[in-house]
Design an enzyme around this catalytic site. Structure first.
Site, PDB file in Angstrom:
ATOM      1  N   ALA A  66       0.854  -1.218   0.083  1.00 33.66           N
ATOM      2  CA  ALA A  66      -0.093  -0.105  -0.197  1.00 33.66           C
ATOM      3  C   ALA A  66       0.914   1.061   0.116  1.00 33.66           C
ATOM      4  O   ALA A  66       2.137   1.135   0.495  1.00 33.66           O
ATOM      5  CB  ALA A  66      -0.805  -0.058   1.245  1.00 33.66           C
ATOM      6  N   GLY A 109       0.709  -5.064   0.768  1.00 38.05           N
ATOM      7  CA  GLY A 109      -0.484  -4.971  -0.034  1.00 38.05           C
ATOM      8  C   GLY A 109      -0.247  -5.839  -1.384  1.00 38.05           C
ATOM      9  O   GLY A 109      -1.223  -6.161  -1.971  1.00 38.05           O
ATOM     10  N   GLU A 112      -0.732  -9.091  -0.908  1.00 40.72           N
ATOM     11  CA  GLU A 112      -2.288  -9.723  -0.616  1.00 40.72           C
ATOM     12  C   GLU A 112      -2.858  -9.369  -2.027  1.00 40.72           C
ATOM     13  O   GLU A 112      -3.702 -10.110  -2.208  1.00 40.72           O
ATOM     14  CB  GLU A 112      -2.910  -8.485   0.396  1.00 40.72           C
ATOM     15  CG  GLU A 112      -2.260  -8.655   1.700  1.00 40.72           C
ATOM     16  CD  GLU A 112      -2.779  -7.422   2.611  1.00 40.72           C
ATOM     17  OE1 GLU A 112      -2.543  -6.190   2.224  1.00 40.72           O
ATOM     18  OE2 GLU A 112      -3.289  -7.908   3.749  1.00 40.72           O
ATOM     19  N   GLU A 132       4.146  -5.420   7.225  1.00 40.98           N
ATOM     20  CA  GLU A 132       3.515  -4.272   7.903  1.00 40.98           C
ATOM     21  C   GLU A 132       3.907  -4.213   9.499  1.00 40.98           C
ATOM     22  O   GLU A 132       3.910  -3.020   9.907  1.00 40.98           O
ATOM     23  CB  GLU A 132       2.049  -4.730   7.856  1.00 40.98           C
ATOM     24  CG  GLU A 132       1.488  -4.341   6.513  1.00 40.98           C
ATOM     25  CD  GLU A 132       1.254  -5.640   5.684  1.00 40.98           C
ATOM     26  OE1 GLU A 132       2.198  -6.501   6.116  1.00 40.98           O
ATOM     27  OE2 GLU A 132       0.481  -5.552   4.491  1.00 40.98           O
TER      28      GLU A 132
HETATM   29  N1  CO8 Z   1       4.532   3.302  -0.419  1.00 41.23           N
HETATM   30  C1  CO8 Z   1       5.136   4.371  -1.075  1.00 41.23           C
HETATM   31  N2  CO8 Z   1       6.158   4.529  -1.489  1.00 41.23           N
HETATM   32  C2  CO8 Z   1       7.083   3.546  -1.549  1.00 41.23           C
HETATM   33  C3  CO8 Z   1       6.769   2.087  -1.046  1.00 41.23           C
HETATM   34  C4  CO8 Z   1       5.286   2.130  -0.608  1.00 41.23           C
HETATM   35  N3  CO8 Z   1       4.793   0.893  -0.168  1.00 41.23           N
HETATM   36  N4  CO8 Z   1       7.656   1.217  -1.479  1.00 41.23           N
HETATM   37  C5  CO8 Z   1       8.549   1.967  -2.092  1.00 41.23           C
HETATM   38  N5  CO8 Z   1       8.250   3.264  -2.322  1.00 41.23           N
HETATM   39  C6  CO8 Z   1       9.009   4.328  -3.012  1.00 41.23           C
HETATM   40  C7  CO8 Z   1      10.126   4.816  -1.893  1.00 41.23           C
HETATM   41  O1  CO8 Z   1       9.739   5.672  -1.163  1.00 41.23           O
HETATM   42  C8  CO8 Z   1      10.975   5.662  -2.998  1.00 41.23           C
HETATM   43  O2  CO8 Z   1      10.705   6.583  -3.392  1.00 41.23           O
HETATM   44  P1  CO8 Z   1      11.693   7.968  -3.266  1.00 41.23           P
HETATM   45  O3  CO8 Z   1      12.500   7.683  -4.455  1.00 41.23           O
HETATM   46  O4  CO8 Z   1      10.748   9.082  -3.795  1.00 41.23           O
HETATM   47  O5  CO8 Z   1      12.271   7.894  -2.152  1.00 41.23           O
HETATM   48  C9  CO8 Z   1      11.009   4.503  -4.388  1.00 41.23           C
HETATM   49  O6  CO8 Z   1       9.604   3.735  -4.042  1.00 41.23           O
HETATM   50  C10 CO8 Z   1      12.132   3.541  -4.341  1.00 41.23           C
HETATM   51  O7  CO8 Z   1      11.925   2.668  -3.211  1.00 41.23           O
HETATM   52  P2  CO8 Z   1      13.202   2.329  -2.306  1.00 41.23           P
HETATM   53  O8  CO8 Z   1      14.322   3.610  -2.500  1.00 41.23           O
HETATM   54  O9  CO8 Z   1      13.139   2.135  -0.969  1.00 41.23           O
HETATM   55  O10 CO8 Z   1      13.959   1.120  -3.081  1.00 41.23           O
HETATM   56  P3  CO8 Z   1      14.860  -0.178  -2.469  1.00 41.23           P
HETATM   57  O11 CO8 Z   1      15.213  -0.905  -4.006  1.00 41.23           O
HETATM   58  O12 CO8 Z   1      15.957   0.620  -1.682  1.00 41.23           O
HETATM   59  O13 CO8 Z   1      13.933  -0.831  -1.628  1.00 41.23           O
HETATM   60  C11 CO8 Z   1      11.849  -2.043  -0.822  1.00 41.23           C
HETATM   61  C12 CO8 Z   1      12.709  -1.435  -2.022  1.00 41.23           C
HETATM   62  C13 CO8 Z   1      12.531  -3.082  -0.037  1.00 41.23           C
HETATM   63  C14 CO8 Z   1      10.661  -2.580  -1.714  1.00 41.23           C
HETATM   64  C15 CO8 Z   1      11.431  -0.737  -0.152  1.00 41.23           C
HETATM   65  O14 CO8 Z   1      11.125   0.237  -0.837  1.00 41.23           O
HETATM   66  C16 CO8 Z   1      10.496  -0.982   0.995  1.00 41.23           C
HETATM   67  O15 CO8 Z   1      10.666  -1.603   2.066  1.00 41.23           O
HETATM   68  N6  CO8 Z   1       9.165  -0.462   0.511  1.00 41.23           N
HETATM   69  C17 CO8 Z   1       8.191  -0.571   1.683  1.00 41.23           C
HETATM   70  C18 CO8 Z   1       7.750  -2.058   1.645  1.00 41.23           C
HETATM   71  C19 CO8 Z   1       6.612  -2.073   2.827  1.00 41.23           C
HETATM   72  O16 CO8 Z   1       6.486  -1.952   3.869  1.00 41.23           O
HETATM   73  N7  CO8 Z   1       5.471  -2.730   2.223  1.00 41.23           N
HETATM   74  C20 CO8 Z   1       4.191  -2.590   2.942  1.00 41.23           C
HETATM   75  C21 CO8 Z   1       3.402  -1.502   2.972  1.00 41.23           C
HETATM   76  S1  CO8 Z   1       2.081  -1.192   4.127  1.00 41.23           S
HETATM   77  C22 CO8 Z   1       0.767  -2.260   3.287  1.00 41.23           C
HETATM   78  O17 CO8 Z   1       0.881  -2.716   2.312  1.00 41.23           O
HETATM   79  C23 CO8 Z   1      -0.457  -2.397   4.195  1.00 41.23           C
HETATM   80  C24 CO8 Z   1      -1.397  -3.344   3.613  1.00 41.23           C
HETATM   81  C25 CO8 Z   1      -2.695  -3.102   3.482  1.00 41.23           C
HETATM   82  C26 CO8 Z   1      -3.642  -3.354   2.517  1.00 41.23           C
HETATM   83  C27 CO8 Z   1      -3.007  -2.773   1.128  1.00 41.23           C
HETATM   84  C28 CO8 Z   1      -4.223  -2.924   0.116  1.00 41.23           C
HETATM   85  C29 CO8 Z   1      -3.863  -3.447  -1.223  1.00 41.23           C
END
Ligand code: CO8
Length: 258
Positions: A66, A109, A112, A132
């Site tokens: 998400a 998400g 999911e 999460e």
């Molecule tokens: N939301 C918003 N932006 C994101 C997300 C995200 N989930 N994931 C990555 N991005 C953005 C980063 O902020 C970054 O943006 P910017 O360049 O502006 O800083 C860009 O994408 C590239 O990401 P990274 O620089 O972090 O890339 P890396 O290769 O270093 O890392 C990862 C990749 C490991 C995937 C890392 O981006 C990460 O950990 N992302 C978050 C993963 C996460 O925690 N996901 C769970 C989110 S919570 C959730 O899903 C709740 C579920 C609710 C249901 C959802 C309904 C479908």
């Protein structure tokens, strides 16, 4: 349809393809993105030429969850009053089979979303997880319910409580994905699978999907009864007549989708 901002749609033979396309945010699932996915699914459901649907992302990310930036500032009352995430479940009502083709990250998400599809094909570098817990929240779109059904309680509990990731090989070993293919062949292999499904009678395919999915909801007795009723109903279709007649006459069937 053109005019989508976060996805690309394209028909490949009888398969309706949806590619998530927010590369700068690793396909983070914003409300706008999911609205477009729902719209595309609705159009494919209505399109008589489409027999199955594939959802994919990029090589780096199916979807990294998400959109954290979009939801970060939510209050409980915001989330509750708009029934946040409820629109995500719309895709489970689609009758045509949906296959997730996952390369790269399918986290939160994203995992999911893949699990809401009818099956998952993974590229060999795919990574699944429910991280999460590391954000101070919990899976909100079926993760705690579907992961346990896919891989069992102990493994699901470990992933959800640690936030650790699962690689493609383990995802296949545990039964989360139906097969793993080389990352570069992911789309072509998934489209082949989807095309094969789409080559069958659409009505029979949807009846099968409905019967299999009912196993999630019903007791064994009730599920078997429901299956038998659906089986009986196939004898009211033209395609049962055609399929069995073609077998007897040693020819290929021509489906009516009726
Ligand atoms: N939301 C918003 N932006 C994101 C997300 C995200 N989930 N994931 C990555 N991005 C953005 C980063 O902020 C970054 O943006 P910017 O360049 O502006 O800083 C860009 O994408 C590239 O990401 P990274 O620089 O972090 O890339 P890396 O290769 O270093 O890392 C990862 C990749 C490991 C995937 C890392 O981006 C990460 O950990 N992302 C978050 C993963 C996460 O925690 N996901 C769970 C989110 S919570 C959730 O899903 C709740 C579920 C609710 C249901 C959802 C309904 C479908």
């Amino acid at each position: 349809v053109t005019g989508y901002q976060y996805i690309i749609t394209e028909k490949k033979g009888k398969v309706g393809l949806i590619t998530l396309n927010r590369p700068k945010a690793l396909n983070a699932l914003s409300d706008g993105l999911i609205g477009e996915v729902n719209q595309a699914l609705k159009l494919y459901q209505e399109d008589k030429e489409v027999g199955s649907i594939v959802i994919t992302g990029s090589e780096k990310a199916f979807a990294a969850g998400a959109d954290i930036k979009e939801m970060e500032k939510n209050s409980f009352s915001d989330a509750y009053m708009k029934d946040m995430l409820s629109q995500w479940h719309d895709m489970t009502k689609v009758r045509k089979p949906i296959i997730a083709a996952v390369n790269g990250y399918a986290l939160g998400g994203g995992c999911e979303l893949a699990m809401m599809c009818d099956m998952i094909v993974a590229g060999d570098k795919a990574i699944f997880g429910q991280p999460e817990i590391k954000l101070g929240t919990i899976p909100g779109c079926g993760g705690t319910q579907r992961l346990i059904r896919a891989i069992g309680k102990s493994k699901a509990m470990e992933l959800i409580l640690t936030g650790n990731n699962l690689n493609a090989v383990d995802a296949e070993r545990f039964g989360l994905v139906s097969r793993v293919v080389p990352a570069e062949d992911l789309l072509s292999e998934t489209l082949k699978l989807a095309e094969k499904i789409a080559s069958h009678s659409q009505i029979t395919v949807s009846l099968c999907k409905e019967a299999v999915n009912s196993a999630y909801e019903l007791s064994l007795q009730e599920g078997i009864k429901f299956e038998r009723r659906l089986f009986h109903s196939t004898f009211a279709t033209l395609d049962q007549k055609e399929g069995m007649n073609a077998f007897v006459e040693k020819r290929n069937p021509t489906w009516n989708n009726k």
